[in-house]
Design a protein around this motif. Sequence first.
Motif, PDB file in Angstrom:
ATOM      1  N   SER A  22       0.832  -1.205   0.000  1.00 16.52           N
ATOM      2  CA  SER A  22       0.000   0.000   0.000  1.00 16.52           C
ATOM      3  C   SER A  22       0.864   1.251   0.000  1.00 16.52           C
ATOM      4  CB  SER A  22      -0.939  -0.001   1.208  1.00 16.52           C
ATOM      5  OG  SER A  22      -0.221   0.190   2.416  1.00 16.52           O
ATOM      6  N   PHE A  23       2.029   1.201   0.712  1.00 22.92           N
ATOM      7  CA  PHE A  23       2.962   2.325   0.655  1.00 22.92           C
ATOM      8  C   PHE A  23       3.429   2.552  -0.782  1.00 22.92           C
ATOM      9  CE2 PHE A  23       4.315   1.437   5.282  1.00 22.92           C
ATOM     10  CZ  PHE A  23       3.379   2.335   5.764  1.00 22.92           C
ATOM     11  N   ASP A  24       3.837   1.469  -1.436  1.00 26.04           N
ATOM     12  CA  ASP A  24       4.309   1.583  -2.817  1.00 26.04           C
ATOM     13  C   ASP A  24       3.220   2.133  -3.736  1.00 26.04           C
ATOM     14  OD1 ASP A  24       6.887   0.644  -2.360  1.00 26.04           O
ATOM     15  OD2 ASP A  24       6.287  -1.444  -2.575  1.00 26.04           O
ATOM     16  N   GLU A  25       1.995   1.662  -3.535  1.00 24.71           N
ATOM     17  CA  GLU A  25       0.900   2.115  -4.391  1.00 24.71           C
ATOM     18  C   GLU A  25       0.604   3.595  -4.167  1.00 24.71           C
ATOM     19  OE1 GLU A  25      -2.217  -0.525  -3.366  1.00 24.71           O
ATOM     20  OE2 GLU A  25      -1.378  -2.249  -4.463  1.00 24.71           O
ATOM     21  N   ARG A  26       0.616   4.010  -2.906  1.00 24.08           N
ATOM     22  CA  ARG A  26       0.354   5.437  -2.628  1.00 24.08           C
ATOM     23  C   ARG A  26       1.452   6.302  -3.237  1.00 24.08           C
ATOM     24  NH1 ARG A  26      -3.734   6.451   0.780  1.00 24.08           N
ATOM     25  NH2 ARG A  26      -4.428   4.849   2.261  1.00 24.08           N
ATOM     26  N   ALA A  27       2.719   5.918  -2.997  1.00 23.08           N
ATOM     27  CA  ALA A  27       3.815   6.713  -3.544  1.00 23.08           C
ATOM     28  C   ALA A  27       3.814   6.676  -5.070  1.00 23.08           C
ATOM     29  CB  ALA A  27       5.149   6.207  -3.004  1.00 23.08           C
ATOM     30  N   GLY A  28       3.474   5.507  -5.638  1.00 20.98           N
ATOM     31  CA  GLY A  28       3.450   5.384  -7.086  1.00 20.98           C
ATOM     32  C   GLY A  28       2.426   6.277  -7.750  1.00 20.98           C
TER      33      GLY A  28
END
Length: 562
Positions: A520-526
């Motif tokens: 979810s961190f990666d998706e938000r930052a992405g």
Amino acid sequence: MTVLLTGTRLLVPAEQAVIPSSDWPWTHDGVAVEPIDSGTPFVKGDVVVAMNGVPLETWAADAFRWPWSPPVAPANAAPDLRDTVQFDVLRGGQPLSVSAARVAFSAARVGSAPIGLLIFGGGVLVLALILVIRRPRVTALRLLLVAAAANMADIVAWELDLQPTDLAVRTPFLVAFCAAAVFNLIFWASIVHILTIYPVRAARAARTRWMIPALYAAPIGALAIGLVVARLAGGTVLDWIGRWAAIQALVASAMLVVILLATAAGYRRTRQPRRRQVRWIAAALAFAVVATLGLLTLPIAIVGHPFLPRSTVDLLVLPVPIALALAVVRDRLFQVDLLARSRGRIVAAREEERRRLRRDLHDGLGPTLAAIGLKLDLARERADADSASARLSPLLDEIRTDVRSVISDVRRLARELRPPTLDSLGLVGAIGQQAAALGGGSSGPSIVVEVDGPLPVLPAAVEVVAYRIATEAMTNVVRHAAASTCVVRLYVDRDGLVVEVTDDGRGIDAEASTGVGLRSFDERAGEVGGEVDLLARPDGGTIIRARLPLTGDDRDGRGMEH
């Protein structure tokens, strides 16, 4: 530089004998040469000790004299080098006079570079140029182009070789040939630079401004110091020139060791599953570096000559551009980048619109509905006072209930569109408020929010993503880390906004980076073109570092695929 070297060789007459760069055969009194073709009076191994009766040492001292020093070669000797040159050579230890006409340099020599050099140098240069044309804003690709161009200049210089008359005839070739040593170091430094930002940017490189300039200045400075020390060590100018190859090889060997370390560090910084995407590049680069180090640079520095010809070593380096090309195809570089940029623009527009809608709901529609509610309360009071209007009281009560329900829905929608504390307190204040709510207590960690310098005005999307990531990371620390302290740092570097959450808890296994929470961190930052790194602290604990670009096009720190 490549055009200058090649053009000078083709346009300036030459004696058709070159100093082989692979052996760099300089002696105290002269230098060994080898003929370019069978039509020259030289034979392989001839040692040139004088030209037109002037010792080669004198010509070399004149060529490398300080600009303010008077010339040491006879003033009337240089013009005689234009047509025919009388060479004093040692052939098999016996002195011999050789007369050689200076004619047009053989074009076959220019085009006779080994196929491995052409594929390696030209192939990487063309590939880098295509990538930069397609994605001109990407730092890693620009660095690849710089490295390819510098390497091509170095290849051409060492393949064309010096000639004895280059020390006497004032042409740009001698300067360009000497500059090739600097271009060689720029090539290696560019590779190190790429490895500091791909596949994951090194934290120290982002936070230490002098580190990147030092990557380029240090090897060039080391070469300059080495040459000065070599000159002060004594001997003739020819002895000094003969030491160049060893000095260059020592500095290049040090750079190759740095590349190996940077490759290993970059691979360790990369989390699964992204490691699979860069594994072949890392393996190919490591193989090429070890081959170059063991077969070329270290042997030159230690024994004075490579174990294998330079062209053969470069054939072993071919896996690097091949692996790079495969990585481009596998990662679908252009399509991924276009999609990422489009998604970033959509998300930015969405968050800006959400901020506007929330402001309109909170500052426009909300107060208007509240005012309507007050008017209904006043009408209700008057209806109660007037017996004739008493029958309207139930209807007014019903309308008042509906208005309150609408106001509640408006507030809920405003909160869901965007965290209200971001507008009222700002990003730092909103994170601080959340830290105060989560931290402290009898069993919870102490949470501190730190800001390194003032933050600029942030895009709405970046602000929301930073707040969400910081909040989720703090919540994870409180729930799972068993930590006593947690520090949230916010700062801006050239990559954009950095949100760093550090705790001293039990830590996390790097293989857990594929978990739902971290995805979810990666998706938000992405969504905004950023990335998140999960790092284990050496003394225990975890670091979650998010890098969020502040503009849609500033994705330079994301590596070569963006």
